[in-house]
Design a protein around this motif. Structure first.
Motif, short mmCIF file in Angstrom:
data_model
loop_
_atom_site.label_atom_id
_atom_site.label_comp_id
_atom_site.label_asym_id
_atom_site.label_seq_id
_atom_site.Cartn_x
_atom_site.Cartn_y
_atom_site.Cartn_z
N HIS A 97 0.82 -1.21 0.00
CA HIS A 97 0.00 0.00 0.00
C HIS A 97 0.86 1.26 0.00
O HIS A 97 0.55 2.24 -0.68
N ARG A 98 1.94 1.26 0.76
CA ARG A 98 2.82 2.42 0.77
C ARG A 98 3.34 2.73 -0.63
O ARG A 98 3.31 3.87 -1.09
N LEU A 99 3.80 1.69 -1.32
CA LEU A 99 4.36 1.89 -2.66
C LEU A 99 3.27 2.28 -3.66
O LEU A 99 3.48 3.13 -4.53
N TRP A 100 2.10 1.64 -3.54
CA TRP A 100 0.98 1.98 -4.44
C TRP A 100 0.57 3.44 -4.25
O TRP A 100 0.35 4.15 -5.24
N LYS A 101 0.48 3.90 -3.01
CA LYS A 101 0.07 5.27 -2.74
C LYS A 101 1.06 6.28 -3.31
O LYS A 101 0.67 7.28 -3.93
N GLN A 102 2.36 6.02 -3.13
CA GLN A 102 3.36 6.94 -3.65
C GLN A 102 3.29 7.00 -5.17
O GLN A 102 3.38 8.08 -5.77
#
Length: 300
Positions: A97-102
């Protein structure tokens, strides 16, 4: 030197064959932050033995749309779709999720769009990574922070480090299966930092380091600071033209002040390789500029 985490034995077996059309490559238009989460998902899918038809039932997405998602084609996907895909493939949700959001923000999506995209999913609990992951992070985090700080301002530096460990978490099985986990992790860090750094002629700029070198901090007069700044900028421009490993060694040795032994630990390469790369880099720099004496190199 013995690797911190090693996985002796034969190379892993190739993924099982699956019926149907082979998944196409990632589109060339996909950016680095999008690739950061897309590549681990593709690798997990390809090694799972599942087909797109099978996976589409659990993800609730047409096979053609799922194929587009896994190639980075079409609209940037909503998190609720990626969340279902992660559950189907057994991928940890928090680092994904962190990578998707960025990547969503980098793709021009608003914060409101990001929030709406996650509203139909269960709250993501930051479950802990594997123990070995945490142990490695505790050992290398400071070295990573100082290396990234040579290329990036503080906020981008911290984001690069968090992204690095999120990517490492997603692909930690591959990291453990690699010849040296430290080397695997370092290559993720380097790629992540380079993707966020400013470039000139396809080379990352090191200008942020000009304000944080040992030599510059040692100057006491404005004239001395300006002279050292000019010398530093010339040195940084020359270092940026080095091959990747030589660049890493010189940044860690000259600008961060780490000992050769510590550089070996961070890069996951033999001490003899560190010293060899440093000698080759120094010869290039001596032919290019008047190389100043080392400013440190004793940091443990």
């Amino acid at each position: 030197m013995t690797p911190l985490f090693s996985a002796p034995g034969p190379d892993p077996e190739p993924g099982p064959l699956r019926p149907g059309r082979k998944l196409g490559p990632i589109a060339v238009t996909v950016g680095s932050s999008h690739r950061a989460w897309l590549e681990p998902i593709r690798e997990r899918y390809l090694s799972s033995g599942r087909t797109l038809s099978d996976l589409s039932f659990g993800v609730l997405l047409a096979k053609s749309k799922l194929s587009e998602l896994l190639r980075g084609v079409g609209h940037y996907p909503r998190w609720e779709v990626i969340h279902r895909l992660a559950e189907e493939l057994g991928i940890p949700g928090w680092p994904l999720h962190r990578l998707w959001k960025q990547a969503a923000l980098d793709a021009g999506k608003s914060k409101d769009w990001v929030e709406r995209s996650t509203e139909n999913t269960v709250t993501i609990a930051p479950a802990g990574p594997p123990l070995e992951h945490g142990a490695l992070r505790s050992i290398v985090a400071e070295g990573y922070r100082r290396y990234a700080g040579v290329f990036l301002p503080d906020q981008a530096r911290d984001a690069a480090i968090e992204d690095t460990f999120a990517i490492l978490w997603l692909s930690f099985g591959d990291a453990l299966a690699s010849p040296d986990t430290r080397r695997y992790a370092w290559e993720i860090l380097r790629a992540t930092v380079k993707a966020k750094a400013d470039h000139r002629d396809r080379r990352p700029l090191l200008s942020e380091a000009a304000f944080d070198t040992v030599a510059l901090r040692a100057q006491t007069s404005p004239e001395g600071e300006m002279a050292q700044l000019a010398e530093s900028m010339e040195l940084f421009a020359a270092i940026s033209r080095l091959p990747e490993v030589q660049l890493d060694v010189m940044v860690l040795r000259r600008l961060c002040g780490f000992s050769a032994e510590k550089v070996s630990d961070l890069l996951g390469i033999p001490l003899a390789s560190v010293r060899s790369n440093e000698r080759h880099a120094e010869r290039f720099l001596e032919d290019t500029i008047e190389l100043p004496p080392p400013t440190g190199g004793t940091t443990p």
